[in-house]
Design a protein around this motif. Structure first.
Motif, PDB file in Angstrom:
ATOM      1  N   ASP A 126       0.739  -1.092   0.012  1.00 28.57           N
ATOM      2  CA  ASP A 126       0.032  -0.014   0.149  1.00 28.57           C
ATOM      3  C   ASP A 126       0.833   1.481  -0.083  1.00 28.57           C
ATOM      4  O   ASP A 126       0.626   2.388   0.475  1.00 28.57           O
ATOM      5  CB  ASP A 126      -0.879  -0.064   1.092  1.00 28.57           C
ATOM      6  N   TYR A 127       1.976   1.302  -0.513  1.00 29.70           N
ATOM      7  CA  TYR A 127       2.926   2.497  -0.717  1.00 29.70           C
ATOM      8  C   TYR A 127       2.237   3.477  -1.251  1.00 29.70           C
ATOM      9  O   TYR A 127       2.069   4.688  -0.817  1.00 29.70           O
ATOM     10  CB  TYR A 127       4.231   2.266  -1.009  1.00 29.70           C
ATOM     11  N   TYR A 128       1.848   3.330  -2.590  1.00 30.99           N
ATOM     12  CA  TYR A 128       1.391   4.253  -3.389  1.00 30.99           C
ATOM     13  C   TYR A 128       0.096   4.934  -2.926  1.00 30.99           C
ATOM     14  O   TYR A 128      -0.120   6.033  -2.832  1.00 30.99           O
ATOM     15  CB  TYR A 128       1.447   4.153  -4.870  1.00 30.99           C
ATOM     16  N   ALA A 129      -0.917   3.944  -2.582  1.00 30.08           N
ATOM     17  CA  ALA A 129      -2.068   4.385  -2.148  1.00 30.08           C
ATOM     18  C   ALA A 129      -2.063   5.307  -0.643  1.00 30.08           C
ATOM     19  O   ALA A 129      -3.085   6.096  -0.313  1.00 30.08           O
ATOM     20  CB  ALA A 129      -3.139   3.005  -1.809  1.00 30.08           C
ATOM     21  N   THR A 130      -1.117   5.168   0.105  1.00 24.38           N
ATOM     22  CA  THR A 130      -0.801   5.993   1.076  1.00 24.38           C
ATOM     23  C   THR A 130      -0.873   7.510   0.967  1.00 24.38           C
ATOM     24  O   THR A 130      -1.422   8.148   1.854  1.00 24.38           O
ATOM     25  CB  THR A 130       0.571   5.527   1.895  1.00 24.38           C
ATOM     26  N   TYR A 131      -0.341   7.949  -0.239  1.00 16.46           N
ATOM     27  CA  TYR A 131      -0.419   9.154  -0.454  1.00 16.46           C
ATOM     28  C   TYR A 131      -2.040   9.702  -1.016  1.00 16.46           C
ATOM     29  O   TYR A 131      -2.242  10.995  -1.130  1.00 16.46           O
ATOM     30  CB  TYR A 131       0.432   9.364  -1.974  1.00 16.46           C
ATOM     31  N   ASN A 132      -3.037   8.808  -0.857  1.00 17.67           N
ATOM     32  CA  ASN A 132      -4.188   9.291  -0.846  1.00 17.67           C
ATOM     33  C   ASN A 132      -4.820   9.730   0.274  1.00 17.67           C
ATOM     34  O   ASN A 132      -5.832  10.047   0.521  1.00 17.67           O
ATOM     35  CB  ASN A 132      -5.117   8.355  -1.798  1.00 17.67           C
ATOM     36  N   ARG A 133      -3.959   9.278   1.296  1.00 15.71           N
ATOM     37  CA  ARG A 133      -4.705   9.796   2.901  1.00 15.71           C
ATOM     38  C   ARG A 133      -4.323  11.246   2.883  1.00 15.71           C
ATOM     39  O   ARG A 133      -3.535  12.112   2.688  1.00 15.71           O
ATOM     40  CB  ARG A 133      -3.686   8.813   3.832  1.00 15.71           C
ATOM     41  N   PRO A 134      -5.499  11.925   3.585  1.00 11.56           N
ATOM     42  CA  PRO A 134      -5.476  13.385   3.815  1.00 11.56           C
ATOM     43  C   PRO A 134      -4.500  13.726   4.869  1.00 11.56           C
ATOM     44  O   PRO A 134      -3.714  14.871   4.749  1.00 11.56           O
ATOM     45  CB  PRO A 134      -6.895  13.720   4.427  1.00 11.56           C
ATOM     46  N   ASN A 135      -3.676  12.748   5.597  1.00 17.12           N
ATOM     47  CA  ASN A 135      -2.587  13.234   6.643  1.00 17.12           C
ATOM     48  C   ASN A 135      -1.382  12.851   5.891  1.00 17.12           C
ATOM     49  O   ASN A 135      -0.430  13.001   6.580  1.00 17.12           O
ATOM     50  CB  ASN A 135      -2.819  12.344   7.796  1.00 17.12           C
ATOM     51  N   VAL A 136      -1.217  12.889   4.567  1.00 17.68           N
ATOM     52  CA  VAL A 136       0.294  12.625   3.902  1.00 17.68           C
ATOM     53  C   VAL A 136       0.373  13.779   2.997  1.00 17.68           C
ATOM     54  O   VAL A 136      -0.470  13.850   2.086  1.00 17.68           O
ATOM     55  CB  VAL A 136       0.308  11.373   3.483  1.00 17.68           C
ATOM     56  N   THR A 137       1.584  14.187   3.162  1.00 17.74           N
ATOM     57  CA  THR A 137       2.134  15.237   2.389  1.00 17.74           C
ATOM     58  C   THR A 137       3.316  14.706   1.644  1.00 17.74           C
ATOM     59  O   THR A 137       4.278  14.199   2.201  1.00 17.74           O
ATOM     60  CB  THR A 137       2.189  16.716   2.714  1.00 17.74           C
ATOM     61  N   LEU A 138       3.476  14.986   0.087  1.00 18.92           N
ATOM     62  CA  LEU A 138       4.869  14.574  -0.433  1.00 18.92           C
ATOM     63  C   LEU A 138       5.394  16.125  -0.970  1.00 18.92           C
ATOM     64  O   LEU A 138       4.935  16.720  -1.448  1.00 18.92           O
ATOM     65  CB  LEU A 138       4.436  13.906  -1.858  1.00 18.92           C
ATOM     66  N   VAL A 139       6.694  15.942  -0.567  1.00 19.13           N
ATOM     67  CA  VAL A 139       7.558  17.144  -0.711  1.00 19.13           C
ATOM     68  C   VAL A 139       8.711  16.839  -1.807  1.00 19.13           C
ATOM     69  O   VAL A 139       9.551  15.756  -1.480  1.00 19.13           O
ATOM     70  CB  VAL A 139       8.219  18.104   0.417  1.00 19.13           C
ATOM     71  N   ASP A 140       8.814  17.409  -2.692  1.00 24.15           N
ATOM     72  CA  ASP A 140       9.869  17.252  -3.883  1.00 24.15           C
ATOM     73  C   ASP A 140      11.059  17.899  -3.589  1.00 24.15           C
ATOM     74  O   ASP A 140      11.304  19.071  -3.715  1.00 24.15           O
ATOM     75  CB  ASP A 140       9.309  17.798  -5.273  1.00 24.15           C
ATOM     76  N   VAL A 141      12.099  17.392  -2.852  1.00 22.19           N
ATOM     77  CA  VAL A 141      13.186  17.893  -2.550  1.00 22.19           C
ATOM     78  C   VAL A 141      14.356  18.144  -3.537  1.00 22.19           C
ATOM     79  O   VAL A 141      15.450  18.569  -3.243  1.00 22.19           O
ATOM     80  CB  VAL A 141      14.044  17.610  -1.280  1.00 22.19           C
ATOM     81  N   ARG A 142      14.125  17.443  -4.737  1.00 22.24           N
ATOM     82  CA  ARG A 142      14.824  17.634  -5.786  1.00 22.24           C
ATOM     83  C   ARG A 142      14.556  18.964  -6.827  1.00 22.24           C
ATOM     84  O   ARG A 142      15.420  19.739  -6.851  1.00 22.24           O
ATOM     85  CB  ARG A 142      14.540  16.464  -7.019  1.00 22.24           C
ATOM     86  N   ALA A 143      13.234  19.617  -6.500  1.00 21.15           N
ATOM     87  CA  ALA A 143      12.764  20.660  -6.994  1.00 21.15           C
ATOM     88  C   ALA A 143      13.369  22.019  -5.950  1.00 21.15           C
ATOM     89  O   ALA A 143      13.756  22.893  -6.236  1.00 21.15           O
ATOM     90  CB  ALA A 143      11.477  20.733  -7.105  1.00 21.15           C
ATOM     91  N   ALA A 144      13.081  21.452  -4.865  1.00 21.56           N
ATOM     92  CA  ALA A 144      13.338  22.444  -3.503  1.00 21.56           C
ATOM     93  C   ALA A 144      14.093  21.756  -2.478  1.00 21.56           C
ATOM     94  O   ALA A 144      13.717  21.139  -1.599  1.00 21.56           O
ATOM     95  CB  ALA A 144      12.111  22.968  -2.856  1.00 21.56           C
ATOM     96  N   PRO A 145      15.537  21.523  -2.596  1.00 22.78           N
ATOM     97  CA  PRO A 145      16.499  20.785  -1.716  1.00 22.78           C
ATOM     98  C   PRO A 145      16.406  21.375  -0.178  1.00 22.78           C
ATOM     99  O   PRO A 145      15.787  22.199   0.229  1.00 22.78           O
ATOM    100  CB  PRO A 145      17.846  21.039  -2.251  1.00 22.78           C
ATOM    101  N   ILE A 146      16.569  20.216   0.519  1.00 20.82           N
ATOM    102  CA  ILE A 146      16.333  20.429   2.229  1.00 20.82           C
ATOM    103  C   ILE A 146      17.808  21.249   2.518  1.00 20.82           C
ATOM    104  O   ILE A 146      18.926  21.072   1.919  1.00 20.82           O
ATOM    105  CB  ILE A 146      16.683  19.302   2.895  1.00 20.82           C
ATOM    106  N   GLU A 147      17.572  22.370   3.122  1.00 26.56           N
ATOM    107  CA  GLU A 147      18.648  23.713   3.249  1.00 26.56           C
ATOM    108  C   GLU A 147      18.885  23.291   4.901  1.00 26.56           C
ATOM    109  O   GLU A 147      20.333  23.565   4.955  1.00 26.56           O
ATOM    110  CB  GLU A 147      18.140  24.862   2.999  1.00 26.56           C
TER     111      GLU A 147
END
Length: 528
Positions: A328-349
């Motif tokens: 259920d990895y991909y389905a987990t991102y349908n949960r309202p309490n999960v946010t995905l952050v793209d750190v390739r576009a905006a790296p962790i500083e």
């Protein structure tokens, strides 16, 4: 104390090595950093930790009674179950009396005059004729050097060094950094418990469904009844598992037939999906057809199109990084309490006192989970100060990348063996199959040396050079070199970019090793 052999590590490799050497009548001491056996499965207790090889195949084959008596409860074994199995083996063969726990090996130096290894630990020094490293390929946990790592006020955990008492996520805002295998297994479990989970993804990874389920008694009985044939198949296969490998090209069948094959393997679950066609690992067009099928499955599963595209890998061929197996990895991102952050576009500083700051925003968290992987294959060995002949350090010898003969020995370090070292199939295979093959080969070699009155064995530099060239040549025929993976050390800043495991396959590698034994160890230097 002086021993015939010192073994470093009490995981599956170290335990079996101890058992084999005892059978030869050698005195053996195993040193283990943890307070129990199990290696990888002792340390990796993160939520959702599970093996990606099926239970009936992820087990020792050296003892028929052991094979028959142990009962697995699930198709894919969880970390607690694998650890119970490891403890069962340790008890069954009375291994603990020769293992010194809570002892870290800090260094080892070869004494050329005495033909001995002088092994240093944080609890004393020892001598041994043979030094055998069973340190594991994925045991040097790594947290990236983010600015401010020590500033975070809440608890932080690395998946590879998880607290034995567990972690309570209830009501917590959790930041998970990393979406490799451990992150993909942990995120669904954490999300089911936490108030909110923010996932920081640098690289999208391909993951295949496990479709895990309780073990079917009829299947377990069938496997046990046919273990002799099954084990032979595993040992002569490409990757040490029982799954079928289709040698047909993905480009030689119709689109309808190809989709049917992919759907059949997807429905079965597990890494056998990559055996759908024989040219997936070597032909870019065949690989892309396979990858696009998986990307389509991601898009079907994830309801937010933007998130689905972020999760769909496009920067490396499928299978060239460690393939993940999930629940259920991909389905987990349908949960309202999960946010995905793209750190390739905006790296962790920076890691701040209250969370994680990227180039775009700051994300508040109560705890941080680092699923950031390992300094794979070489890290555990180079973490020990090992010096061979002439005071040559292993770190210096390997400064441009690891050099071994067969992944078993490295020239200039007599009587030192590495179990599943760089240059062997290791992480590209069912690890227990590769472990047993290496341990059996090493034990057979030591028995032969002692019978023939040979004091030392060392890799011949010319044979080592030829083997390193062969490993690189075989890897170069595949698509593996097109990915910035930890197979190449790409996850460690400054680490040499060298493809470390052997791609030639478990069966071909075993045949090569067996032939070398039969021919009297060509490529090795034997000294009376």
């Amino acid at each position: 104390m002086r021993y015939d052999a010192v073994v470093v590590g009490a995981g599956f490799a170290g335990m079996y090595m101890l058992h084999k050497l005892r059978g030869l009548g050698l005195s053996v001491r195993v040193f283990e950093t943890g307070d129990g056996v199990g290696g990888t499965w002792y340390w990796n207790r993160y939520p959702g930790a599970r093996c990606d090889v099926e239970s009936m195949e992820y087990s020792y084959s050296f003892d028929e009674e052991l094979q028959q008596e142990w009962e697995w409860t699930q198709r894919y074994p969880s970390q607690p179950e694998i650890l119970r199995y490891a403890n069962h083996v340790a008890d069954r063969f009375d291994l603990r009396r020769d293992i010194q726990f809570e002892t870290r090996v800090t260094g080892a130096g070869y004494d050329e005059t005495a033909n001995l290894w002088r092994v240093r630990t944080d609890r004393g020094e020892h001598e041994a004729r043979y030094l055998i490293t069973a340190v594991g390929c994925l045991s040097a946990a790594r947290i990236p050097d983010f600015p401010g790592v020590g500033a975070f006020r809440g608890p932080s955990y690395h998946t590879g060094r998880w607290p034995h008492e567990g972690v309570d996520f209830a009501g917590q805002r959790v930041a998970v950094i990393g979406t490799g295998s451990s992150g993909i297994q942990a995120i669904p479990v954490i999300a089911a418990q936490a108030e909110h989970v923010t996932v920081f993804q640098r690289t999208a990874n391909y993951s295949l469904p496990a479709w895990n389920r309780p073990m079917e008694p009829e299947y377990a009985q069938w496997v046990k009844a046919n273990y002799p044939e099954i084990r032979t198949t595993m040992r002569t296969s490409v990757n040490g598992v029982m799954s079928t490998f289709n040698e047909t090209s993905a480009l030689e069948v119709t689109e309808e037939d190809r989709r049917r094959e992919f759907e059949t393997r997807w429905a079965k679950g597990g890494a056998s999906f990559l055996g759908a066609y024989g040219d997936i690992a070597i032909n870019p067009d065949a690989n892309e057809l396979t990858a696009e099928f998986v990307r389509a499955k991601i898009r079907e599963t994830v309801t937010d199109p933007r998130v689905a595209e972020l999760l769909a890998p496009k920067d490396h061929p499928i299978g060239t990084k460690r393939i993940c197996i999930d629940t259920d990895y991909y389905a987990t991102y349908n949960r309202p309490n999960v946010t995905l952050v793209d750190v390739r576009a905006a790296p962790i500083e920076e890691i701040t006192a209250s969370g994680v700051r990227t180039a775009d925003a700051e994300y508040t968290a109560d705890m941080i989970v680092y699923a950031t992987g390992y300094d794979a294959m070489t890290g555990p060995l180079l973490g020990i100060d090992i010096t061979g002949k002439g005071g040559l350090s292993l770190r210096r010898k390997w400064e441009a990348g690891p050099r071994t003969y067969l992944g078993l020995m490295t020239a200039g370090f007599p009587n030192m063996f590495t179990i599943t070292g760089p240059g062997s199939p290791s992480v590209l295979s069912n690890m227990i199959v590769s472990i047993e093959q290496h341990v059996d080969w090493i034990a057979g070699c030591l028995e032969r040396l002692r019978a023939d009155g040979v004091a030392t064995i060392d890799a011949d530099p010319a044979a080592e050079d030829a083997w390193v060239e062969h490993v690189n040549e075989v890897a170069g025929r595949t698509l593996y070199m097109r990915a910035n993976s930890w197979y190449l050390g790409a996850n460690i800043p400054g680490k040499p970019r060298v493809f470390m495991p052997y791609v030639g396959g478990v069966g071909a590698y075993r045949s090569r090793c067996d032939q070398i034994t039969a021919d009297g160890y060509p490529g090795f230097v034997l000294s009376p």
